[in-house]
Design a protein around this motif. Sequence first.
Motif, PDB file in Angstrom:
ATOM      1  N   SER A   8       0.275 -31.730  11.850  1.00  0.00           N
ATOM      2  CA  SER A   8       0.348 -30.928  13.074  1.00  0.00           C
ATOM      3  C   SER A   8       1.800 -30.780  13.511  1.00  0.00           C
ATOM      4  O   SER A   8       2.671 -31.560  13.086  1.00  0.00           O
ATOM      5  CB  SER A   8      -0.451 -31.567  14.216  1.00  0.00           C
ATOM      6  N   ARG A   9       2.034 -29.809  14.372  1.00  0.00           N
ATOM      7  CA  ARG A   9       3.386 -29.634  14.924  1.00  0.00           C
ATOM      8  C   ARG A   9       3.794 -30.858  15.736  1.00  0.00           C
ATOM      9  O   ARG A   9       4.932 -31.329  15.645  1.00  0.00           O
ATOM     10  CB  ARG A   9       3.432 -28.382  15.807  1.00  0.00           C
ATOM     11  N   SER A  10       2.867 -31.386  16.552  1.00  0.00           N
ATOM     12  CA  SER A  10       3.193 -32.558  17.363  1.00  0.00           C
ATOM     13  C   SER A  10       3.584 -33.735  16.486  1.00  0.00           C
ATOM     14  O   SER A  10       4.508 -34.479  16.806  1.00  0.00           O
ATOM     15  CB  SER A  10       2.006 -32.939  18.261  1.00  0.00           C
ATOM     16  N   VAL A  49       7.133 -33.163  15.395  1.00  0.00           N
ATOM     17  CA  VAL A  49       8.079 -33.476  16.472  1.00  0.00           C
ATOM     18  C   VAL A  49       8.260 -34.983  16.589  1.00  0.00           C
ATOM     19  O   VAL A  49       9.387 -35.486  16.695  1.00  0.00           O
ATOM     20  CB  VAL A  49       7.583 -32.881  17.810  1.00  0.00           C
ATOM     21  N   HIS A  50       7.146 -35.706  16.562  1.00  0.00           N
ATOM     22  CA  HIS A  50       7.191 -37.170  16.646  1.00  0.00           C
ATOM     23  C   HIS A  50       8.001 -37.740  15.490  1.00  0.00           C
ATOM     24  O   HIS A  50       8.860 -38.606  15.665  1.00  0.00           O
ATOM     25  CB  HIS A  50       5.768 -37.723  16.637  1.00  0.00           C
ATOM     26  N   LYS A  71       4.058 -27.303  25.263  1.00  0.00           N
ATOM     27  CA  LYS A  71       3.308 -28.298  24.500  1.00  0.00           C
ATOM     28  C   LYS A  71       4.216 -29.427  24.041  1.00  0.00           C
ATOM     29  O   LYS A  71       3.847 -30.606  24.112  1.00  0.00           O
ATOM     30  CB  LYS A  71       2.645 -27.636  23.291  1.00  0.00           C
ATOM     31  N   ASP A  72       5.422 -29.079  23.578  1.00  0.00           N
ATOM     32  CA  ASP A  72       6.363 -30.115  23.157  1.00  0.00           C
ATOM     33  C   ASP A  72       6.763 -30.992  24.341  1.00  0.00           C
ATOM     34  O   ASP A  72       6.866 -32.221  24.217  1.00  0.00           O
ATOM     35  CB  ASP A  72       7.616 -29.484  22.547  1.00  0.00           C
ATOM     36  N   PHE A  80       3.944 -33.398  25.092  1.00  0.00           N
ATOM     37  CA  PHE A  80       3.822 -34.443  24.062  1.00  0.00           C
ATOM     38  C   PHE A  80       4.948 -35.464  24.186  1.00  0.00           C
ATOM     39  O   PHE A  80       4.719 -36.669  24.094  1.00  0.00           O
ATOM     40  CB  PHE A  80       3.826 -33.808  22.675  1.00  0.00           C
ATOM     41  N   LEU A  81       6.166 -34.991  24.427  1.00  0.00           N
ATOM     42  CA  LEU A  81       7.288 -35.909  24.582  1.00  0.00           C
ATOM     43  C   LEU A  81       7.111 -36.785  25.817  1.00  0.00           C
ATOM     44  O   LEU A  81       7.464 -37.973  25.805  1.00  0.00           O
ATOM     45  CB  LEU A  81       8.601 -35.139  24.655  1.00  0.00           C
ATOM     46  N   TRP A  87       4.243 -37.774  26.916  1.00  0.00           N
ATOM     47  CA  TRP A  87       3.242 -38.763  26.503  1.00  0.00           C
ATOM     48  C   TRP A  87       3.885 -39.879  25.682  1.00  0.00           C
ATOM     49  O   TRP A  87       3.501 -41.046  25.790  1.00  0.00           O
ATOM     50  CB  TRP A  87       2.155 -38.071  25.683  1.00  0.00           C
ATOM     51  N   ASP A 115       6.566 -25.475  11.718  1.00  0.00           N
ATOM     52  CA  ASP A 115       5.130 -25.393  12.006  1.00  0.00           C
ATOM     53  C   ASP A 115       4.491 -24.436  11.003  1.00  0.00           C
ATOM     54  O   ASP A 115       4.847 -23.256  10.939  1.00  0.00           O
ATOM     55  CB  ASP A 115       4.922 -24.903  13.438  1.00  0.00           C
ATOM     56  N   TYR A 144      -0.975 -39.306  10.355  1.00  0.00           N
ATOM     57  CA  TYR A 144      -0.367 -37.986  10.342  1.00  0.00           C
ATOM     58  C   TYR A 144      -0.379 -37.364   8.946  1.00  0.00           C
ATOM     59  O   TYR A 144       0.312 -36.385   8.697  1.00  0.00           O
ATOM     60  CB  TYR A 144       1.087 -38.077  10.816  1.00  0.00           C
TER      61      TYR A 144
END
Length: 213
Positions: free
Chosen positions: A50-52, A55-56, A78-79, A82-83, A85, A130, A185
């Motif tokens: 996933s994109r998230s 990023v992670h 969305k980023d 997520f950041l 979180w 992505d 992931y």
Amino acid sequence: MELFDTATVLTRVMTTGVVMSIERSDRELPGLERLLKSQSGRAHAVLVNSRSAAVHAALAGQGIGHGDEVQLSDPSAKDRAFLAWLGITVRDGAPAGTAPVYEAVSLTPGNADRVAQLTRASTAGALVVDLTDLGFGPAAAVLTDDEQVWARAERLKIFGAYDLRTMWTQQEDAADLVPGVQFNYRLSPLVAACVRMAVNQAVRTTTVTGVAQ
């Protein structure tokens, strides 16, 4: 994407019996990694689901985690969520003359033939690509020239590159790279095969017609 092409790829993968990313004999994930590295000019690629996740992995690869602060240019909502979180504070903009910690691009059927143009200008330490909009399910990649960033990002996902060598013996060979928590992931070889098909087909079509999609 032509249904015949998709069916051919899926049949090829299913016939091998290798549909999990923890199989040593898998060829689809390394194939997509090689393609993205070749097209982007980056030395390393980390495939995630996933994109998230990308990023992670891009941040974890640079040692950025809970309690840290990053400066990004125009991150998506969305980023940002997520950041938050992850416990990472986002500041808008980056100081003049400095590269952002990551940049992001999205591949679609309309631009998949232009991976080089979309990625090679990036100066970020990690590039999030992505792949979801290619139409085969959530998928993404992290591209980097930094071997340490690659190694840390790989270790974030369960059974990353190192784990394939150590999972059966339970002997850790790079304890300093293991994050506090590892996430599932991993990208499916089935999805990787279809994404690779989509990118290759876009490049081939442009090469034949001489016209970008």
